[in-house]
Design a protein around this motif. Structure first.
Motif, PDB file in Angstrom:
ATOM      1  N   VAL A 139       0.967 -11.818   0.251  1.00 59.83           N
ATOM      2  CA  VAL A 139       0.895 -10.620   1.089  1.00 59.83           C
ATOM      3  C   VAL A 139      -0.395 -10.666   1.905  1.00 59.83           C
ATOM      4  N   VAL A 140      -0.258 -10.670   3.232  1.00 62.10           N
ATOM      5  CA  VAL A 140      -1.403 -10.748   4.118  1.00 62.10           C
ATOM      6  C   VAL A 140      -1.999  -9.362   4.365  1.00 62.10           C
ATOM      7  N   GLN A 141      -1.141  -8.377   4.612  1.00 59.36           N
ATOM      8  CA  GLN A 141      -1.569  -6.995   4.847  1.00 59.36           C
ATOM      9  C   GLN A 141      -0.560  -6.043   4.226  1.00 59.36           C
ATOM     10  N   SER A 142      -1.032  -4.872   3.848  1.00 58.80           N
ATOM     11  CA  SER A 142      -0.150  -3.849   3.286  1.00 58.80           C
ATOM     12  C   SER A 142      -0.704  -2.476   3.642  1.00 58.80           C
ATOM     13  N   ILE A 143       0.164  -1.594   4.134  1.00 58.58           N
ATOM     14  CA  ILE A 143      -0.250  -0.234   4.486  1.00 58.58           C
ATOM     15  C   ILE A 143       0.797   0.760   3.992  1.00 58.58           C
ATOM     16  N   LYS A 144       0.414   2.036   3.955  1.00 56.82           N
ATOM     17  CA  LYS A 144       1.318   3.128   3.588  1.00 56.82           C
ATOM     18  C   LYS A 144       1.701   3.895   4.851  1.00 56.82           C
ATOM     19  N   ILE A 145       2.989   4.224   4.982  1.00 60.98           N
ATOM     20  CA  ILE A 145       3.485   4.959   6.142  1.00 60.98           C
ATOM     21  C   ILE A 145       4.156   6.251   5.676  1.00 60.98           C
ATOM     22  N   SER A 146       3.778   7.361   6.268  1.00 64.00           N
ATOM     23  CA  SER A 146       4.405   8.651   5.964  1.00 64.00           C
ATOM     24  C   SER A 146       5.709   8.791   6.745  1.00 64.00           C
ATOM     25  N   PRO A 147       6.620   9.649   6.281  1.00 64.55           N
ATOM     26  CA  PRO A 147       7.893   9.800   6.989  1.00 64.55           C
ATOM     27  C   PRO A 147       7.713  10.356   8.395  1.00 64.55           C
ATOM     28  N   SER A 148       8.466   9.817   9.337  1.00 62.33           N
ATOM     29  CA  SER A 148       8.497  10.375  10.686  1.00 62.33           C
ATOM     30  C   SER A 148       9.509  11.509  10.757  1.00 62.33           C
ATOM     31  N   LYS A 149      10.442  11.521   9.799  1.00 69.29           N
ATOM     32  CA  LYS A 149      11.435  12.593   9.691  1.00 69.29           C
ATOM     33  C   LYS A 149      11.831  12.717   8.229  1.00 69.29           C
ATOM     34  N   ILE A 150      11.960  13.953   7.774  1.00 68.77           N
ATOM     35  CA  ILE A 150      12.345  14.173   6.386  1.00 68.77           C
ATOM     36  C   ILE A 150      13.285  15.369   6.294  1.00 68.77           C
ATOM     37  N   LYS A 151      14.394  15.179   5.587  1.00 69.30           N
ATOM     38  CA  LYS A 151      15.373  16.223   5.354  1.00 69.30           C
ATOM     39  C   LYS A 151      15.697  16.251   3.861  1.00 69.30           C
ATOM     40  N   GLU A 152      16.438  17.265   3.452  1.00 61.35           N
ATOM     41  CA  GLU A 152      16.805  17.371   2.043  1.00 61.35           C
ATOM     42  C   GLU A 152      17.599  16.155   1.572  1.00 61.35           C
ATOM     43  N   LYS A 153      18.417  15.593   2.467  1.00 60.57           N
ATOM     44  CA  LYS A 153      19.299  14.492   2.077  1.00 60.57           C
ATOM     45  C   LYS A 153      18.763  13.110   2.451  1.00 60.57           C
TER      46      LYS A 153
END
Length: 267
Positions: free
Chosen positions: A162-176
């Motif tokens: 693994v060269v790089q690793s990052i965390k990404i938050s949702p750009s869209k989130i719904k109940e389903k």
């Protein structure tokens, strides 16, 4: 005196080495941890090391194995691969590998399914404006209101480093379901002879007895050579829809989709 001092130093080094070896041996490896929660041996053997590591790093207490599936996909044409051996991955001509591993866990008296979902490019593809989306069928509820999911996005060499690793938050989130946009601040450099992969997990509980035990995965790749394609993603029960600002640009989006069944225990 010098010999005694040398012997003492040697014995001290040996003791430190022995303690280090003992500590290392006492640390359970990923295969052991997965086996301890009931994962069958053939499933463990068929999983790649990156997926095993992600599951073990994000595993909670009292999870029990339920199901595992790998599905390969090419743009507009997918096929079921079941439990492929790791050695078959590099031989595939398909572009994308979707993987889903599920466990069960009781939370506040209810049996939840925990979904570990991932995508993995099978080829070296540059990424600038992509989206990974997941949608559950109707009759299911997630814990997104209490626990927001995130995507662990990695740039990996073909040898697994693994060269790089990052965390990404949702750009869209719904109940389903949820979607993650990969680009902009989440941009990683493609390693030479490497690929990108992403991993996420979340809990879901079945609220209707007849709710289908399926999860819909979709990856949208902007294959345009110049400016980014303007598109949006909508989430609904068991479905991900895409709207493109300029209809003629839709053909410049490579879309990989797959519906994956999973097990769910109510015991």
């Amino acid at each position: 005196m010098k010999l005694k001092r040398v012997v003492c130093v040697f014995m001290s080094v040996l003791a430190v080495f022995a303690n280090s070896v003992q500590a290392y041996c006492a640390e359970p490896d990923d295969d052991s941890l997965l086996g301890d929660i009931g994962t069958p041996h053939d499933v463990i053997e068929s999983m790649d090391d990156e997926m095993k590591e992600y599951i073990c790093e994000n595993m909670d207490e009292n999870e029990r194995f339920e199901s595992f599936e790998c599905r390969e996909a090419t743009d507009g044409n997918t096929n079921l691969k079941g439990f492929p051996l790791v050695s078959t991955y590099a031989a595939s001509d398909n572009d994308m590998l979707f993987t889903m591993y599920t466990t069960n866990k009781k939370i506040s008296g209810e049996n939840y399914a925990k979904v570990y979902a991932s995508f993995k490019w099978r080829k070296s593809k540059a990424v600038k404006n992509d989206t990974f989306a997941i949608a559950l069928n109707s009759g299911w509820e997630t814990r997104f209101a209490m626990e927001q999911p995130e995507l662990t996005y990695k740039a990996v060499k073909n040898n697994g480093v693994v060269v790089q690793s990052i965390k990404i938050s949702p750009s869209k989130i719904k109940e389903k379901g949820c979607a993650f946009h990969i680009g902009g601040n989440s941009f990683l450099k493609l390693p030479q002879k490497g690929y990108f992969a992403g991993y996420t997990n979340f809990y879901a509980v079945r609220k209707k007895k007849d709710a289908t035990k399926q999860c819909f995965l979709e990856y949208i790749h902007d294959a345009s050579s110049n400016a980014n394609i303007s598109y949006s993603v909508s989430l609904s029960a068991g479905f991900v829809s895409i709207s493109v600002a300029v209809s003629s640009n839709r053909e410049k989006l490579d879309i990989y989709t797959k519906t994956i069944n999973f097990s769910y225990s109510t015991k």
